[in-house]
Design a protein around this motif. Structure first.
Motif, short mmCIF file in Angstrom:
data_model
loop_
_atom_site.label_atom_id
_atom_site.label_comp_id
_atom_site.label_asym_id
_atom_site.label_seq_id
_atom_site.Cartn_x
_atom_site.Cartn_y
_atom_site.Cartn_z
N ILE A 169 0.59 -0.84 0.23
CA ILE A 169 0.00 0.41 0.02
C ILE A 169 0.54 1.42 0.11
O ILE A 169 1.35 2.01 0.94
CB ILE A 169 -1.35 0.27 0.91
N PRO A 170 0.86 2.67 -1.52
CA PRO A 170 1.62 2.81 -0.93
C PRO A 170 1.84 4.30 0.37
O PRO A 170 0.30 3.90 0.44
CB PRO A 170 1.14 3.79 -2.39
N ARG A 171 2.81 4.91 0.83
CA ARG A 171 2.57 5.14 2.16
C ARG A 171 1.58 6.49 1.89
O ARG A 171 1.17 6.98 3.00
CB ARG A 171 4.14 5.54 2.55
N ASP A 172 1.48 7.23 0.43
CA ASP A 172 0.11 8.65 0.44
C ASP A 172 -0.85 8.05 0.26
O ASP A 172 -1.46 8.99 -0.52
CB ASP A 172 1.81 9.24 -0.94
N THR A 173 -1.05 7.03 0.23
CA THR A 173 -2.72 6.45 -0.30
C THR A 173 -3.15 7.38 0.98
O THR A 173 -3.08 7.69 2.00
CB THR A 173 -3.07 5.26 0.54
N MET A 174 -4.54 7.94 -0.07
CA MET A 174 -5.21 9.44 0.72
C MET A 174 -6.44 8.06 0.99
O MET A 174 -6.87 7.51 0.33
CB MET A 174 -5.57 10.66 0.24
#
Length: 425
Positions: free
Chosen positions: A142-147
């Motif tokens: 899961i990308p760390r910059d996921t909103m």
């Protein structure tokens, strides 16, 4: 199990944690900005190393029960809201959240970028699902910059953070790992109740314990930020060089976080092949070093605090063939309010639904496989050997007709652990 429902509120100015350039950042960022963000975390490799190592050493871990128990006992995390955490028996499907912490607290192995960074974030975040038959595993980065929405969470001191309609997912870890756990449950609808947290320490020891990991580069790398300088082609990396490999961002590909996830999956697949090789499993000294290093570098929730529970987890992973171990990136799209952030795409719900239904997940197209000398694919022709088009896996006893595999679209990037791929390709 129902996910907890929490009231939501509009995001406040300080809700979104700003720690790095977004996943669409240009590789040509100026040097000053690159130094500022040099502290970007090791990512996928740190967080999954411990689970892979524990899985490999499950047979032997009983002989070092006392050592491993002492290591784990020092790093148990209790749920701060007082809710009970069940001890899993690992019968049926397994869901585990794996986090890599960027905290600088109590590190002993060295420095990692900016030492004055305060707080902590889960800049590595992966959801591991093992099917009920323990024959297929899916590891979603899961990308760390996921909103995404964040539920109300409890701090270790008992105070609470308000629910948020939208927030950057890696910031939940600053409240605590249980906040990240609840956030992922909220986002995916998957009953994930347990976690493993890995910090920086121990990574060099782990890679040294397996005698290095064989990786491939599709292009040369010269990255002064991570201190990685390698020519294109195959390499055996360990220690500080392996650390640099999984840290590099601007040195390989387009300089984005999604590109770095691919590099880390190349490394993880190679590590899985090395750890599950006969030479490693048959070497008691190597297994002792692996199990000791892995358990010294992790934190676990209280449900995983017993060594026998981790041995049970090991047994669920040890039965999974590398060809049925799929590593992939969460399907994502630009976040409308900030294209330097991402949000789950519609295909992410297809993925979550498949995992909720305990269905195997397959990729529509795989990355290029590195041909072995004498391989028919060495001439660069397309086909199964060189990682061209991939078809849905044929049905076997492990994939019954009543539980068909779900094949994701060609834009979802990933690979199976038995594929030797090149970073930067």
């Amino acid at each position: 199990m129902r996910r907890p429902q929490h009231p939501t509120r509009s995001p406040q100015p300080d809700d979104t944690v700003e720690y790095a350039e977004g996943p669409r950042a240009s590789a040509r960022a100026d040097a000053a900005r690159r130094r500022k963000y040099r502290r970007r975390r090791i990512g996928v490799a740190f967080a999954v190393v411990a689970v892979l190592v524990i899985a490999a050493g499950g047979i032997y871990v009983a002989t070092l029960f006392a050592r491993v128990s002492d290591n784990i006992a020092a790093n148990i995390v209790e749920r701060p809201d007082g809710a009970a955490v069940e001890i899993p028996d690992w019968n049926g499907p397994v869901n585990l959240l794996i986090m890599g912490s960027d905290t600088r607290a109590d590190l002993t192995s060295g420095t990692y970028g900016d030492d004055d960074v305060e707080g902590s974030r889960s800049d590595t975040l992966m959801l591991l699902h093992v099917n009920a038959a323990h024959t297929d595993a899916t590891l979603v980065s899961i990308p760390r910059d996921t909103m995404t929405a964040r539920p109300e969470c409890t701090y270790p001191d008992g105070s609470t953070s308000d629910a948020q309609d939208v927030a950057q997912i890696n910031g939940a870890f600053d409240v605590g790992p249980f906040c990240t756990l609840d956030t992922v449950r909220e986002m995916t609808g998957i009953d994930v109740d347990h976690f493993v947290v890995v910090n920086f320490d121990g990574f060099i020891d782990i890679t040294n314990a397996v005698g290095g990991v064989d990786v491939c580069l599709a292009e040369p790398v010269s990255d002064p930020d991570s201190q990685l300088f390698l020519e294109a082609g195959p390499h055996t990396i360990q220690g500080a060089e392996a650390l640099a490999f999984v840290r590099t961002r601007y040195g390989i590909g387009d300089g984005s976080d999604l590109g770095r996830i691919h590099t880390q999956q190349v490394y993880l697949s190679a590590l899985a092949r090395k750890v599950k090789s006969a030479g490693t499993l048959a070497n008691p000294v190597a297994l002792f070093n692996l199990a000791d290093a892995a358990t010294r570098s992790i934190q676990v929730d209280s449900g995983l605090s017993d060594t026998s529970t981790l041995v049970g987890l090991a047994s669920t992973l040890a039965t999974v063939d590398l060809g049925n171990m799929t590593l992939l990136q969460m399907p994502a799209e630009d976040y409308p309010e900030d294209t330097n952030r991402v949000q789950p795409s519609p295909e992410a719900e297809t993925l979550w639904a498949a995992l909720r239904a305990d269905q195997p997940v397959r990729l529509g197209v795989s990355d290029a496989v590195v041909p072995e000398p004498g391989d028919d694919a060495a001439d660069g022709g397309e086909g199964e050997a060189d990682g061209g088009e991939t078809t849905t896996a044929p049905e076997t006893d492990a994939t019954p007709a009543t539980d068909p595999a779900v094949t994701l679209g060609p834009d979802v990037r990933g690979q199976t652990a038995d594929n030797a791929t090149c970073a930067g390709g």
